[in-house]
Motif scaffolding. Structure first.
Motif, PDB file in Angstrom:
ATOM      1  N   TYR A  22       0.854  -1.190   0.000  1.00 13.80           N
ATOM      2  CA  TYR A  22       0.000   0.000   0.000  1.00 13.80           C
ATOM      3  C   TYR A  22       0.888   1.237   0.000  1.00 13.80           C
ATOM      4  CZ  TYR A  22       1.160   0.444   4.951  1.00 13.80           C
ATOM      5  OH  TYR A  22       1.843   0.583   6.141  1.00 13.80           O
ATOM      6  N   GLU A  23       0.345   2.343  -0.467  1.00 15.26           N
ATOM      7  CA  GLU A  23       1.001   3.639  -0.324  1.00 15.26           C
ATOM      8  C   GLU A  23       0.513   4.250   0.983  1.00 15.26           C
ATOM      9  OE1 GLU A  23       3.331   4.716  -2.283  1.00 15.26           O
ATOM     10  OE2 GLU A  23       3.130   2.984  -3.637  1.00 15.26           O
ATOM     11  N   ILE A  24       1.372   5.023   1.627  1.00 23.78           N
ATOM     12  CA  ILE A  24       1.047   5.498   2.962  1.00 23.78           C
ATOM     13  C   ILE A  24      -0.247   6.316   2.990  1.00 23.78           C
ATOM     14  CG2 ILE A  24       2.482   7.565   2.766  1.00 23.78           C
ATOM     15  CD1 ILE A  24       1.820   5.382   5.912  1.00 23.78           C
ATOM     16  N   ASP A  25      -0.521   7.076   1.922  1.00 24.22           N
ATOM     17  CA  ASP A  25      -1.755   7.869   1.939  1.00 24.22           C
ATOM     18  C   ASP A  25      -3.000   7.001   1.753  1.00 24.22           C
ATOM     19  OD1 ASP A  25      -1.233   7.249  -0.691  1.00 24.22           O
ATOM     20  OD2 ASP A  25      -1.607   9.260  -1.476  1.00 24.22           O
ATOM     21  N   GLN A  26      -2.807   5.725   1.388  1.00 27.73           N
ATOM     22  CA  GLN A  26      -3.926   4.796   1.264  1.00 27.73           C
ATOM     23  C   GLN A  26      -4.242   4.084   2.582  1.00 27.73           C
ATOM     24  OE1 GLN A  26      -2.344   2.157  -1.700  1.00 27.73           O
ATOM     25  NE2 GLN A  26      -2.999   3.430  -3.430  1.00 27.73           N
ATOM     26  N   LEU A  27      -3.331   4.177   3.539  1.00 28.67           N
ATOM     27  CA  LEU A  27      -3.493   3.404   4.767  1.00 28.67           C
ATOM     28  C   LEU A  27      -4.794   3.718   5.512  1.00 28.67           C
ATOM     29  CD1 LEU A  27      -2.391   1.337   6.738  1.00 28.67           C
ATOM     30  CD2 LEU A  27      -1.069   3.165   7.829  1.00 28.67           C
TER      31      LEU A  27
END
Length: 264
Positions: A135-140
């Protein structure tokens, strides 16, 4: 420990000399060792008493940009327990502990592995396990909101020097159960802001069964995390500047700073 030390069978004299020289330098009065938790200092001194001559300063890590706060939708207490394991899996991060515990855990809980990377493939077809490898951190926040977990689980068997995964889960309002090693006991107050357990299968399963049976305490911990904010990156940088001011004309007048990150 041959499981974690790639140099266990290859320790040339030069490597020992480098280590001795390093310990000589860090003991000098103009050197400060910056560590993100007191546990790093304790472990270094335990590993080699010569670290006892060093000057240590604890500077907890800051977080650059706070994650989007989840809404206040609480996971229903009557639901089957949903456990979120956040971050890359490895032996150091407790992959064997998870493997040996899953049979019992999935009798009463659903387990979600988020960001487990390649090692998550070992658990791909295990009933009750759900996987998001990357995942990308802004998707967490969106991943966590979709799961709506009752609990986060951190299983490191080697001492974490800090743990950004713990910061992120607490920031998102998810209570965490973590092993009683490294920085975790410094950052978690047992049954107030999370849970602590010993890094073994029996303690992990026993703790999670007790949490499952006592949803009131779990709900109270979630309330205690409401509004929790991480330390800012700016505050961290300010602390580093205090021990090693940026002044090109005056470098020789100030101590040098050594920072420790990652797993010790």
């Amino acid at each position: 420990n041959p499981q974690f030390n790639p140099f266990v069978s290859f320790l040339p004299r030069e490597r020992v000399l480098v280590r001795d020289r390093f310990l000589e330098l860090v003991g000098r009065p103009n050197v400060i060792m910056a560590t993100p938790s007191r546990s790093v200092e304790d472990n270094l001194v335990r590993l080699d008493t010569r670290f006892g001559r060093a000057t240590f300063v604890t500077i907890p890590h800051g977080y650059g940009h706070a994650l989007k706060k989840l809404d206040d939708r609480k996971p229903p207490a009557q639901d089957r327990l949903r456990i979120l394991v956040l971050g890359q899996l490895s032996v150091l991060k407790g992959s064997e502990l998870l493997r040996e515990s899953l049979g019992e855990l999935t009798k009463f809980a659903e387990v979600y592995l988020i960001g487990c990377r390649e090692l998550g493939e070992l658990f791909k077809f295990h009933s009750g396990v759900h996987i998001v490898s990357r995942y990308e951190i802004d998707q967490l926040p969106d991943h966590v909101a979709a799961i709506n977990p009752h609990l986060g689980l951190l299983m490191s068997i080697c001492p974490e020097t800090f743990s950004y995964a713990l910061t992120e889960l607490m920031m998102l309002g998810v209570p965490v159960a973590a092993t009683r090693v490294g920085s975790f006991p410094e950052r978690i107050r047992h049954q107030e802001t999370g849970y602590l357990y010993e890094p073994d299968v029996a303690s992990l399963i026993g703790t999670l069964r007790a949490i499952d049976a006592d949803r009131d305490t779990l709900s109270r911990i979630r309330e205690n995390l409401h509004g929790w904010r991480p330390r800012t990156a700016e505050a961290m940088v300010s602390d580093y500047h205090r021990i090693a001011p940026i002044d090109a004309a005056s470098y020789a007048r100030y101590p040098a700073g050594l920072a420790f990150h990652g797993v010790q």
